[in-house]
Motif scaffolding. Structure first.
Motif, mmCIF file in Angstrom:
data_model
loop_
_atom_site.group_PDB
_atom_site.id
_atom_site.type_symbol
_atom_site.label_atom_id
_atom_site.label_comp_id
_atom_site.label_asym_id
_atom_site.label_seq_id
_atom_site.Cartn_x
_atom_site.Cartn_y
_atom_site.Cartn_z
ATOM 1 N N ARG A 60 0.884 -1.174 0.000
ATOM 2 C CA ARG A 60 0.000 0.000 0.000
ATOM 3 C C ARG A 60 0.917 1.218 0.000
ATOM 4 N NH1 ARG A 60 -3.777 -0.467 4.089
ATOM 5 N NH2 ARG A 60 -5.399 -1.046 2.648
ATOM 6 N N LEU A 84 -2.251 -1.274 11.017
ATOM 7 C CA LEU A 84 -2.721 -2.135 9.940
ATOM 8 C C LEU A 84 -2.883 -1.350 8.639
ATOM 9 C CD1 LEU A 84 -3.807 -4.891 9.264
ATOM 10 C CD2 LEU A 84 -5.909 -4.329 10.440
ATOM 11 N N TRP A 124 2.779 -5.526 8.722
ATOM 12 C CA TRP A 124 1.359 -5.544 8.318
ATOM 13 C C TRP A 124 0.757 -6.940 8.545
ATOM 14 C CZ3 TRP A 124 -0.285 -8.640 4.130
ATOM 15 C CH2 TRP A 124 -1.670 -8.636 3.960
ATOM 16 N N ARG A 144 -2.411 -7.828 10.882
ATOM 17 C CA ARG A 144 -3.610 -8.377 10.227
ATOM 18 C C ARG A 144 -4.088 -9.624 10.984
ATOM 19 N NH1 ARG A 144 -6.907 -6.447 5.821
ATOM 20 N NH2 ARG A 144 -8.342 -8.156 5.662
ATOM 21 N N ALA A 196 -15.593 5.925 7.291
ATOM 22 C CA ALA A 196 -16.103 5.038 6.239
ATOM 23 C C ALA A 196 -17.579 4.692 6.457
ATOM 24 C CB ALA A 196 -15.264 3.771 6.171
ATOM 25 N N SER A 235 -16.629 4.885 -0.629
ATOM 26 C CA SER A 235 -16.120 5.759 0.435
ATOM 27 C C SER A 235 -14.719 6.269 0.125
ATOM 28 C CB SER A 235 -16.084 4.995 1.760
ATOM 29 O OG SER A 235 -17.365 4.525 2.048
ATOM 30 N N ARG A 259 -1.246 2.213 -4.168
ATOM 31 C CA ARG A 259 -0.335 1.075 -4.171
ATOM 32 C C ARG A 259 1.043 1.530 -4.636
ATOM 33 N NH1 ARG A 259 -4.052 -0.461 -1.694
ATOM 34 N NH2 ARG A 259 -5.316 -2.330 -1.994
ATOM 35 N N GLY A 289 -12.514 -2.599 -0.928
ATOM 36 C CA GLY A 289 -11.202 -3.022 -1.412
ATOM 37 C C GLY A 289 -11.303 -4.436 -1.963
ATOM 38 N N ARG A 300 -5.572 -7.115 1.283
ATOM 39 C CA ARG A 300 -5.747 -5.921 2.121
ATOM 40 C C ARG A 300 -7.197 -5.436 2.107
ATOM 41 N NH1 ARG A 300 -0.187 -3.024 3.432
ATOM 42 N NH2 ARG A 300 -1.561 -2.209 5.052
ATOM 43 N N CYS A 308 -10.905 -4.706 3.385
ATOM 44 C CA CYS A 308 -11.271 -4.100 4.667
ATOM 45 C C CYS A 308 -11.593 -5.162 5.724
ATOM 46 C CB CYS A 308 -12.500 -3.223 4.461
ATOM 47 S SG CYS A 308 -13.107 -2.533 5.986
HETATM 48 C C1 HEM Z 1 -18.777 0.215 6.197
HETATM 49 C C2 HEM Z 1 -17.885 1.014 5.867
HETATM 50 C C3 HEM Z 1 -16.459 0.744 5.430
HETATM 51 C C4 HEM Z 1 -15.966 0.905 4.169
HETATM 52 C C5 HEM Z 1 -16.751 1.340 2.936
HETATM 53 C C6 HEM Z 1 -14.549 0.592 4.224
HETATM 54 C C7 HEM Z 1 -13.697 0.635 3.128
HETATM 55 C C8 HEM Z 1 -12.394 0.173 3.137
HETATM 56 C C9 HEM Z 1 -11.570 -0.004 1.959
HETATM 57 C C10 HEM Z 1 -11.980 0.315 0.525
HETATM 58 C C11 HEM Z 1 -10.360 -0.500 2.365
HETATM 59 C C12 HEM Z 1 -9.211 -0.926 1.459
HETATM 60 C C13 HEM Z 1 -8.184 0.143 1.267
HETATM 61 C C14 HEM Z 1 -7.089 -0.303 0.287
HETATM 62 O O1 HEM Z 1 -7.183 -1.357 -0.327
HETATM 63 O O2 HEM Z 1 -6.104 0.444 0.137
HETATM 64 C C15 HEM Z 1 -10.395 -0.612 3.812
HETATM 65 C C16 HEM Z 1 -9.361 -1.038 4.595
HETATM 66 C C17 HEM Z 1 -9.382 -1.010 5.965
HETATM 67 N N1 HEM Z 1 -10.495 -0.799 6.762
HETATM 68 FE FE1 HEM Z 1 -12.366 -0.360 6.146
HETATM 69 N N2 HEM Z 1 -14.214 0.256 5.511
HETATM 70 C C18 HEM Z 1 -15.355 0.315 6.286
HETATM 71 C C19 HEM Z 1 -15.462 0.017 7.634
HETATM 72 C C20 HEM Z 1 -14.395 -0.285 8.449
HETATM 73 C C21 HEM Z 1 -14.502 -0.581 9.867
HETATM 74 C C22 HEM Z 1 -15.814 -0.642 10.641
HETATM 75 C C23 HEM Z 1 -13.202 -0.791 10.308
HETATM 76 C C24 HEM Z 1 -12.702 -1.143 11.675
HETATM 77 C C25 HEM Z 1 -13.346 -1.009 12.786
HETATM 78 C C26 HEM Z 1 -12.302 -0.645 9.158
HETATM 79 C C27 HEM Z 1 -10.924 -0.771 9.203
HETATM 80 C C28 HEM Z 1 -10.112 -0.872 8.076
HETATM 81 C C29 HEM Z 1 -8.661 -1.137 8.134
HETATM 82 C C30 HEM Z 1 -7.820 -1.296 9.393
HETATM 83 C C31 HEM Z 1 -8.209 -1.232 6.808
HETATM 84 C C32 HEM Z 1 -6.780 -1.549 6.338
HETATM 85 C C33 HEM Z 1 -6.625 -3.050 6.184
HETATM 86 C C34 HEM Z 1 -5.288 -3.509 5.648
HETATM 87 O O3 HEM Z 1 -4.578 -2.752 5.024
HETATM 88 O O4 HEM Z 1 -4.975 -4.702 5.825
HETATM 89 N N3 HEM Z 1 -13.062 -0.355 8.054
HETATM 90 N N4 HEM Z 1 -11.648 -0.207 4.246
#
Ligand code: HEM
Length: 433
Positions: free
Chosen positions: A32, A49, A57, A61, A231, A287, A293, A367, A371, A373
Motif C-alpha cells: 500500500r 494495519l 502488516w 492483520r 467510512a 467511500s 499502491r 477493497g 488488504r 477491509c
Molecule cells: C462500512 C464502511 C467501510 C468501508 C466502505 C470501508 C472501506 C475500506 C476499503 C476500501 C479499504 C481498502 C483500502 C485499500 O485497499 O487500500 C479498507 C481497509 C481497511 N479498513 Fe475499512 N471500511 C469500512 C469500515 C471499516 C470498519 C468498521 C473498520 C474497523 C473497525 C475498518 C478498518 C479498516 C482497516 C484497518 C483497513 C486496512 C486493512 C489492511 O490494510 O490490511 N473499516 N476499508
C-alpha cells in the motif's frame, strides 16, 4: 519525469483487481503506498494495519482478524448481542428525531443528517463494539467534533507538513495549534475509554486473544476509530442521500425491511432489493476515491482476460475506483441495462439474471485481495441497521437535486445529507382526560 518516481492512474477494473490481488507481503508483491497517509501515520502511529507494509502488516492483520471476521461476528450468540445493542442505540437516537417532530407540531423537519449519523456510528463502535460507557452527549458534542477536526488536520497535514513534525511537538503558540492539540488530547481520551473495557473482557475484547500491552494497541485502535467513523458515515450518508432522490427505491427498501427487526445475515439475505441498494451505493459512490499502491519491484501484472502490463519498481499507483465504477464500458447500459452514472439498484438483478454478482463484478467498495477491509462485516451490519431503521420510521426527500461529492479522507455528500423528513406513521393522538 526525470527525477520523479513514475505514476500510474488506472480506472480499468481488470487491472485494479489484478493489482489489489497482488498487494501483500510476498516478495515482488505491491505495497500500500504510504504517501497519501503520512498525515494519518503522524496522528496515529506508523505501526498500524492501515499504514504498515511487509511482515509488520501481516502480524497486525493476524491480530486484528478474529474480532472482526465474519466467522466471529456472525456467531449466533455474539451476533445477537451486538445486533441488539446496536439496534437499541439506533432506535434511541431515531426516537429523539421522532420526538422532535411530534413535539414541534410540524409534520415535516429539515435536518442535516451527517452529524447525527456520525454520532450514532461512533456510539455503536465505542460503546457497543468496544464496550466503553461514554455518555451520548459527550460523543455528540465533544468526541465527534474533536475527531472531525483531527481528521481535517490529518488531510491538511498530509499535504502541507513537509517537516513531518507530529502535532504534540508543535509549540502551542497560536490559538489554532492549541485547538488542534486539545482535539488530539480528546482523541487520546477516547482511545483510553475504548481500551479500558479490555480488562473486563467486554464487547469485542472477549474475542481478542493477545497478551500485547494496551500501549501496543493504541495506534490501531485510533485507526479503527477514525477510519471506521469516516467510512461508515460515508456509506450510510450516501445510501440515505441516494434514496432521498429516488422515492420508488425508498419505497421498495421499506417493503423489504418493514417486517425486519433483527438484521441477521439470513434476514438481510432475504432483503434482496435493500442489498442491491447497498451494493449500488458502494459502486456509484465508494467511500474511498482511490486505493494507493506502490510497486516494490519491476512487476508484470496479468489481468483475468490475459492482458499484461509491466510496472516499474517504485511506481506510485492510484487504483481509481471512483471512475472505474462509472465507466460506461464496464457498468453501462450494454452490460447492466442502466447508464453507469445513474443510481439504479435494479442493475444488480439484471447482473444476477446473467449469472453475475458482486463477487465477480467488483465495485471495490471494501477493497479487494489480501488488504480487503477487515471491518467489512461490522461496517455493513452497522450501515444496514441505521439505514433500515431510518427508512422504517421516516419518508424523506433531498432538499437539493444534485448529489455532489465532497472530498476528504473519505467521500461524502456535499450537502451534508440535507433532508426533509416526515414520520411514516403519525403518532396516535394523546388522550385528554
Ligand atoms: C462500512 C464502511 C467501510 C468501508 C466502505 C470501508 C472501506 C475500506 C476499503 C476500501 C479499504 C481498502 C483500502 C485499500 O485497499 O487500500 C479498507 C481497509 C481497511 N479498513 Fe475499512 N471500511 C469500512 C469500515 C471499516 C470498519 C468498521 C473498520 C474497523 C473497525 C475498518 C478498518 C479498516 C482497516 C484497518 C483497513 C486496512 C486493512 C489492511 O490494510 O490490511 N473499516 N476499508
Amino acid at each position: 519525469m526525470p527525477g520523479f518516481a513514475p505514476v500510474l492512474v488506472t480506472r480499468d477494473p481488470g487491472l485494479i483487481r489484478a493489482i489489489a490481488t497482488a498487494t501483500s507481503d510476498q516478495p515482488g508483491d505491491f505495497d500500500r503506498d504510504t504517501l497519501p497517509s503520512t498525515g494519518i501515520a503522524r496522528a496515529t502511529g506508523a505501526d498500524t494495519l492501515l499504514f504498515a507494509n511487509g511482515p509488520l502488516w501481516r502480524r497486525q492483520r493476524k491480530l486484528a482478524a478474529p474480532p472482526f471476521g465474519k466467522t466471529t461476528l456472525f456467531q449466533p450468540e455474539l451476533f445477537h448481542e451486538f445486533e441488539t445493542t446496536f439496534r437499541h442505540t439506533v432506535s434511541r437516537r431515531l426516537d429523539l428525531l421522532r420526538n422532535h417532530l411530534t413535539t414541534s407540531g410540524q409534520n415535516r423537519l429539515r435536518v442535516q443528517l451527517e452529524p447525527e449519523i456520525k454520532s450514532v456510528m461512533l456510539e455503536m463502535l465505542a460503546n457497543n463494539f468496544f464496550g466503553a460507557e461514554l455518555p451520548y452527549e459527550d460523543i455528540r458534542n465533544r468526541h465527534v467534533p474533536a475527531l472531525e477536526r483531527v481528521i481535517d488536520h490529518i488531510v491538511r497535514d498530509t499535504v502541507t507538513n513537509r517537516l513531518g513534525v507530529p502535532v504534540h511537538k508543535l509549540p502551542g503558540f497560536s490559538k489554532a495549534i492549541a485547538r488542534v492539540q486539545a482535539d488530539y488530547a480528546c482523541f487520546e481520551q477516547l482511545t483510553d475509554a475504548v481500551l479500558a473495557p479490555r480488562k473486563a473482557g467486554k464487547g469485542l475484547w472477549r474475542q481478542f486473544k493477545s497478551d500485547a500491552p494496551d500501549e501496543a494497541l493504541r495506534s490501531n485502535i485510533k485507526v479503527f476509530l477514525a477510519g471506521a467513523l469516516e467510512a461508515t458515515t460515508s456509506f450510510a450518508s450516501w445510501t440515505i442521500s441516494h434514496l432521498a432522490r429516488n422515492a420508488a427505491a425508498q419505497e421498495r427498501v421499506f417493503l423489504d425491511v418493514k417486517e425486519i427487526d433483527d438484521y441477521s445475515p439470513e434476514h438481510l439475505a432475504g432483503a434482496r432489493y435493500f442489498d442491491s441498494v447497498l451494493n449500488e451505493t458502494l459502486r456509484l459512490t465508494p467511500s474511498l476515491y482511490f486505493l494507493p499502491r506502490r510497486a516494490t519491484a519491476d512487476t508484470w501484472v496479468e489481468t483475468a482476460d490475459q492482458r499484461k502490463l509491466m510496472i516499474p519498481q517504485g511506481t506510485h499507483i492510484l487504483l481509481d475506483v471512483w471512475h472505474a465504477n462509472r465507466h460506461e464500458d464496464h457498468w453501462g447500459r450494454e452490460a447492466t441495462g442502466y447508464s453507469a452514472i445513474d443510481f439504479a439498484p435494479e442493475r444488480w438483478a439484471n447482473l444476477a439474471a446473467k449469472g453475475r454478482d458482486s463477487k465477480d463484478i467488483l465495485h471495490f467498495g471494501f477493497g479487494h485481495g489480501p488488504r480487503v477491509c477487515p471491518g467489512k462485516y461490522l461496517g455493513h451490519l452497522e450501515v444496514a441497521l441505521v439505514v433500515g431503521a431510518f427508512v422504517k420510521m421516516f419518508t424523506f426527500q433531498a432538499v437539493n437535486r444534485d448529489n455532489r461529492a465532497k472530498a476528504g479522507v473519505s467521500t461524502k455528500p456535499l450537502d451534508g445529507t440535507l433532508l426533509d423528513l416526515q414520520l411514516r406513521q403519525q403518532p396516535a393522538p394523546v388522550a385528554v382526560s
